[in-house]
Design a protein around this motif. Structure first.
Motif, PDB file in Angstrom:
ATOM      1  N   ASP A   1      -9.663   4.360  11.403  1.00 13.48           N
ATOM      2  CA  ASP A   1      -9.061   3.305  12.217  1.00 13.48           C
ATOM      3  C   ASP A   1      -8.724   2.093  11.340  1.00 13.48           C
ATOM      4  O   ASP A   1      -9.376   1.855  10.326  1.00 13.48           O
ATOM      5  CB  ASP A   1     -10.097   2.888  13.286  1.00 13.48           C
ATOM      6  CG  ASP A   1      -9.553   1.831  14.215  1.00 13.48           C
ATOM      7  OD1 ASP A   1      -8.402   1.984  14.668  1.00 13.48           O
ATOM      8  OD2 ASP A   1     -10.261   0.837  14.468  1.00 13.48           O
TER       9      ASP A   1
ATOM     10  N   LEU B 238      -8.309  -7.960   8.386  1.00 16.16           N
ATOM     11  CA  LEU B 238      -8.049  -6.513   8.362  1.00 16.16           C
ATOM     12  C   LEU B 238      -9.385  -5.792   8.260  1.00 16.16           C
ATOM     13  O   LEU B 238     -10.189  -6.079   7.369  1.00 16.16           O
ATOM     14  CB  LEU B 238      -7.176  -6.172   7.147  1.00 16.16           C
ATOM     15  CG  LEU B 238      -6.851  -4.694   6.941  1.00 16.16           C
ATOM     16  CD1 LEU B 238      -6.009  -4.141   8.094  1.00 16.16           C
ATOM     17  CD2 LEU B 238      -6.117  -4.491   5.614  1.00 16.16           C
ATOM     18  N   THR B 239      -9.637  -4.890   9.200  1.00 15.08           N
ATOM     19  CA  THR B 239     -10.835  -4.056   9.131  1.00 15.08           C
ATOM     20  C   THR B 239     -10.390  -2.605   9.056  1.00 15.08           C
ATOM     21  O   THR B 239      -9.660  -2.131   9.933  1.00 15.08           O
ATOM     22  CB  THR B 239     -11.730  -4.257  10.378  1.00 15.08           C
ATOM     23  OG1 THR B 239     -12.072  -5.639  10.456  1.00 15.08           O
ATOM     24  CG2 THR B 239     -12.996  -3.429  10.278  1.00 15.08           C
TER      25      THR B 239
ATOM     26  N   ASP C 202      -7.734  -2.112  12.005  1.00 14.83           N
ATOM     27  CA  ASP C 202      -7.606  -3.174  13.002  1.00 14.83           C
ATOM     28  C   ASP C 202      -7.181  -4.449  12.272  1.00 14.83           C
ATOM     29  O   ASP C 202      -7.939  -4.985  11.460  1.00 14.83           O
ATOM     30  CB  ASP C 202      -8.968  -3.356  13.682  1.00 14.83           C
ATOM     31  CG  ASP C 202      -8.973  -4.531  14.656  1.00 14.83           C
ATOM     32  OD1 ASP C 202      -7.914  -5.184  14.813  1.00 14.83           O
ATOM     33  OD2 ASP C 202     -10.035  -4.795  15.247  1.00 14.83           O
ATOM     34  N   ASP C 203      -5.962  -4.903  12.567  1.00  9.87           N
ATOM     35  CA  ASP C 203      -5.518  -6.107  11.866  1.00  9.87           C
ATOM     36  C   ASP C 203      -5.389  -7.295  12.819  1.00  9.87           C
ATOM     37  O   ASP C 203      -4.626  -8.218  12.601  1.00  9.87           O
ATOM     38  CB  ASP C 203      -4.202  -5.853  11.109  1.00  9.87           C
ATOM     39  CG  ASP C 203      -3.083  -5.422  12.039  1.00  9.87           C
ATOM     40  OD1 ASP C 203      -3.316  -5.367  13.267  1.00  9.87           O
ATOM     41  OD2 ASP C 203      -1.980  -5.147  11.529  1.00  9.87           O
ATOM     42  N   SER C 204      -6.178  -7.255  13.910  1.00 14.97           N
ATOM     43  CA  SER C 204      -6.078  -8.358  14.869  1.00 14.97           C
ATOM     44  C   SER C 204      -6.678  -9.639  14.291  1.00 14.97           C
ATOM     45  O   SER C 204      -6.240 -10.738  14.602  1.00 14.97           O
ATOM     46  CB  SER C 204      -6.774  -7.984  16.179  1.00 14.97           C
ATOM     47  OG  SER C 204      -8.085  -7.554  15.905  1.00 14.97           O
ATOM     48  N   ASP C 205      -7.672  -9.515  13.435  1.00 11.31           N
ATOM     49  CA  ASP C 205      -8.290 -10.697  12.827  1.00 11.31           C
ATOM     50  C   ASP C 205      -8.606 -10.325  11.385  1.00 11.31           C
ATOM     51  O   ASP C 205      -9.573  -9.616  11.126  1.00 11.31           O
ATOM     52  CB  ASP C 205      -9.568 -11.046  13.611  1.00 11.31           C
ATOM     53  CG  ASP C 205     -10.233 -12.290  13.041  1.00 11.31           C
ATOM     54  OD1 ASP C 205      -9.564 -13.051  12.315  1.00 11.31           O
ATOM     55  OD2 ASP C 205     -11.436 -12.488  13.323  1.00 11.31           O
TER      56      ASP C 205
ATOM     57  N   TRP D  72      -0.859  -1.659   4.331  1.00  7.31           N
ATOM     58  CA  TRP D  72      -1.254  -2.908   4.993  1.00  7.31           C
ATOM     59  C   TRP D  72      -0.965  -4.052   4.033  1.00  7.31           C
ATOM     60  O   TRP D  72      -1.064  -3.864   2.823  1.00  7.31           O
ATOM     61  CB  TRP D  72      -2.754  -2.913   5.306  1.00  7.31           C
ATOM     62  CG  TRP D  72      -3.183  -1.807   6.205  1.00  7.31           C
ATOM     63  CD1 TRP D  72      -3.189  -1.815   7.560  1.00  7.31           C
ATOM     64  CD2 TRP D  72      -3.685  -0.517   5.804  1.00  7.31           C
ATOM     65  NE1 TRP D  72      -3.655  -0.606   8.045  1.00  7.31           N
ATOM     66  CE2 TRP D  72      -3.973   0.203   6.990  1.00  7.31           C
ATOM     67  CE3 TRP D  72      -3.908   0.109   4.586  1.00  7.31           C
ATOM     68  CZ2 TRP D  72      -4.480   1.495   6.986  1.00  7.31           C
ATOM     69  CZ3 TRP D  72      -4.417   1.399   4.574  1.00  7.31           C
ATOM     70  CH2 TRP D  72      -4.697   2.089   5.751  1.00  7.31           C
TER      71      TRP D  72
END
Ligand code: GLA
Length: 715
Positions: free
Chosen positions: A117, A124-125, A119-122, A21
């Protein structure tokens, strides 16, 4: 020698699957300033494999992950454990783990986390879990392109209650190109002292177990790379935004790698729980010296952390009556002082300690938050009305988390105090147990009564003692109380004070708009304290007051011009008794205050760049407009120089080919012993950015404990 290597990509594919990432603080106008790359082998926790100057958009992240791996030789495990975002003891990590916990019965838990999981929509989680242990670990990252701060946080959830001893915010690597680290200690009247510690194998471990941010351990760290100064070179900055005491670990592993861990002080969670989170870690990489870190933190605090009740309102000049009257409140005297302060230019009058209960000294009445009828027989209104008639707003002092044993509330509710009955008091007081809802409700009611019955737009919120033990509930309780008051009284600003700068951090600054940096109103001490605090704090939140002629905490006598200009470097105020000012002092103070008011609109938003003074006697900083069109340089002469004549002072962050007009605005204060005619003594000059950044400004000779003020304008 040549070696025939397998094509790298083939090698990587033959090896383990890698997840990668990247985070860039990409700004639409200025592009990115830093890139952070994370990589994880198999489904293990990721590690930061690159953090620094921006990488090309098409950087081959898998190759970087492979290239990052260090060799294995004698005396090592067969594979090097990752320096992951949360180094796991269960993977033979050769240093401090990022998580220490026990199950409900007290047995140590040694989880091994696996990928769930991303999630890089907002931002990075990243979510990881140890299903057998019933634990989930999440890492949240968000780079801010306009401030250049990366925020990061770790969250832990457990299916069954666990005891948490230690949870690090995402663990970051420290650079190898660095000989030392700079962290921050301090004391009452001596906040923000910078310590340089050489890297060596093992740990630099700082833990604050006092239960408040503390003078002693400001949660900040700067790691300069080789050769970095204020204005050049690379540096990494860190701040942990939590007011309950923190732990910092800067560790060099036996293999040479370095890790930085931040979290709440250990064992601060006193009860088993199923959900824990670190505070936010603020981190940044700078390619232009310590100032790159400083400006990033300053902008982030001002533009992202602090919530301003009236964002477009100008910061008012304060008057605070503490050092003028202490506990001796007499309405006519306070009214007279207010009148004089307004005449000098003050716009907000802050009534300090002494207005409530039977508070004639610091031995009693904390928590009896009702107006003292002996001192204010008609309540606070006659004073507040007078202040308002002068065109000033009104602020008032509270120390909400505290209680004196000699108080009505302690007599009624001794069990509301935190800690044992035989505890050692601090300033004759105990802390209230802020974890108890009834305590928070009580304080809320008393404070709300004052705020709703009076037109108050400002609270000086004090916290004058350390806690008997660190307890995260205490900090969460304080935050909840402030949040509730702010929700119900949204126009009230709050200043965070704790015997001066004992509670300064980005956690409290989410809820407050100003910090009382120090109880030292000694301008000479203040010059140094605020200069070093600028590594983290912007002008907009940093209170600085003109103190008495003879400083009450150092005994030093300082000239009014120096006192006034030092205060004018930050959010300006007065704290002396204005009745002590002679005519000359009143004129100087009025003039400097008028200058500050004239410039505050842009100065409040300006970046503070610390200059690299070639003379250690000079502490200098350049406050620069965001657009670079203007700046002011404050060159404070703290002591007598070794050499006779002032060394030219190099400026920074200018456009090399642009011409600037440079004007010494207080040239009139040059002493008679300055006999020559350096040009700035007579007139402004117009010179290039290159000249100013490479040769510098040659100032006239002057006394120690004075300040030259230079205005610069881009032509
Ligand atoms: C603390 C503060 C001071 C003042 C006193 C009042 O020491 O730092 O500025 O408000 O409390 O008691």
């Amino acid at each position: 020698m040549t070696a025939t290597a397998l094509p790298l990509e083939a090698n990587i594919q033959a090896a383990a699957p890698i997840r990668t990432w990247r985070l860039d603080d990409h700004h639409p106008d200025t592009g990115p300033r830093q890139t952070m790359v994370l990589a994880a082998t198999h489904d293990r926790l990721p590690q930061v494999i690159y953090w620094g100057a921006p990488l090309p958009d098409d950087a081959p992240l898998e190759t970087l992950a492979a290239a990052h791996a260090i060799d294995v030789t004698g005396g090592m495990l067969d594979e090097n454990p990752d320096l992951s975002l949360c180094p796991e003891a269960s993977r033979s990590f050769p240093g401090q783990p990022g998580l220490i916990l026990r199950d409900h019965g007290g047995a140590p838990l040694l989880p091994k986390f696996h990928y769930v999981d991303a999630d890089d929509s907002d931002g990075l989680t990243l979510t990881y879990a140890d299903h057998a242990a019933g634990l989930t670990l999440q890492f949240l990252f968000a780079p801010d392109p306009s401030t250049r701060i990366i925020t990061a946080k770790t969250m832990l959830t457990a299916n069954n209650p666990v005891h948490l001893h230690w949870l690090a915010a995402p663990v970051l690597p420290a650079p190898q190109q660095s000989a030392e680290m700079i962290d921050v200690s301090g004391r009452w009247c001596g906040e923000f002292q910078l310590n340089r510690t050489a890297w060596s194998p093992g740990i630099r471990y700082r833990e604050n177990r006092t239960g408040r941010t503390g003078h002693e351990h400001f949660p900040g760290l700067i790691i300069p790379c080789f050769g970095a100064t204020n204005t050049q070179g690379e540096a990494y900055g860190f701040h942990y935004g939590w007011s309950g005491g923190h732990r910092m670990i800067a560790e060099e592993l036996p293999d040479g790698r370095r890790q930085i861990q931040w979290g709440h002080a250990s064992r601060m969670e006193t009860k088993p729980g199923t959900r824990f989170e670190s505070a936010t870690l603020y981190a940044t990489y700078s390619g232009y010296g310590l100032n790159g870190c400083a400006v990033a933190f300053q902008r982030h605090v001002r533009d992202r952390i602090v919530t301003w009740p009236k964002p477009s309102a100008l910061r008012p000049v304060h008057y605070n009556c503490w050092e003028a009257v202490y506990f001796d409140h007499k309405i006519p005297v306070l009214q007279d002082i207010a009148t004089r302060a307004a005449k000098l230019g003050a716009e907000r009058f802050v009534l300090d300690d002494g207005w409530f209960g039977q508070r004639d000294d610091d031995t009693r009445s904390l928590s009896d938050w009702e107006v003292d009828p002996r001192k204010y027989p008609e309540g606070l209104h006659p004073l507040i009305d007078h202040v308002h008639d002068l065109g000033m707003s009104f602020g008032i002092w509270f120390e909400p988390e505290m209680i004196n044993p000699d108080s009505d509330i302690h007599r009624a509710h001794p069990d509301w105090a935190l800690g044992s009955e035989d505890q050692t008091l601090g300033r004759q007081q105990k802390a209230l147990n802020m974890g108890l809802p009834e305590v928070r409700d009580f304080i809320y009611d008393r404070m709300a009564a004052i705020l709703s019955r009076h037109e108050v737009d400002y609270i000086k919120w004090d916290h004058n003692r350390v806690l008997p033990m660190p307890d995260a509930d205490q900090t969460r309780g304080s935050y909840a109380l402030i949040d509730r008051l702010r929700a119900d009284f949204p126009r009230v600003e709050i200043e965070s004070c704790a015997s001066g700068g004992g509670r300064i951090d980005f956690g409290i600054l989410k809820r407050t708009q100003r910090v009382w940096l120090s109880d030292s109103n000694d301008a000479l001490e203040r010059l140094r304290i605020q200069h070093d605090a600028a590594l983290f704090l912007p002008m907009a939140v940093t209170g600085s007051h003109v103190g008495p002629r003879r400083c009450h905490t150092s005994g030093r006598i300082l000239d009014i011009s120096f006192r006034a200009w030092v205060a004018a470097q930050r959010h300006m105020g007065f704290e002396m008794d204005p009745r002590e000012l002679d005519d000359h002092e009143a004129v100087v103070l009025t003039e400097v205050t008028a200058w500050w008011k004239h410039n505050r609109q842009w100065l409040t938003l300006a970046d503070i760049h610390r200059l690299d003074s070639p003379d250690p006697a000079i502490l200098a900083e350049q406050h620069q407009h965001r657009d670079g069109a203007r700046f002011v340089v404050f060159a404070g002469k703290a002591t007598t120089s070794t050499q006779i004549a002032p060394r030219p002072l190099r400026l920074t962050a200018l456009e090399p080919d642009t011409t600037y007009r440079i004007d010494l605005i207080n040239r009139g204060t040059a002493p008679a012993l300055s006999r020559g005619r350096p040009v700035l003594k007579d007139q402004p000059i117009e010179v290039s950015g290159t000249y100013l950044m490479h040769h510098g400004v040659t100032l006239p000779w002057t006394y120690p404990e004075t300040m030259w003020v230079i205005e610069g304008t881009r032509l």
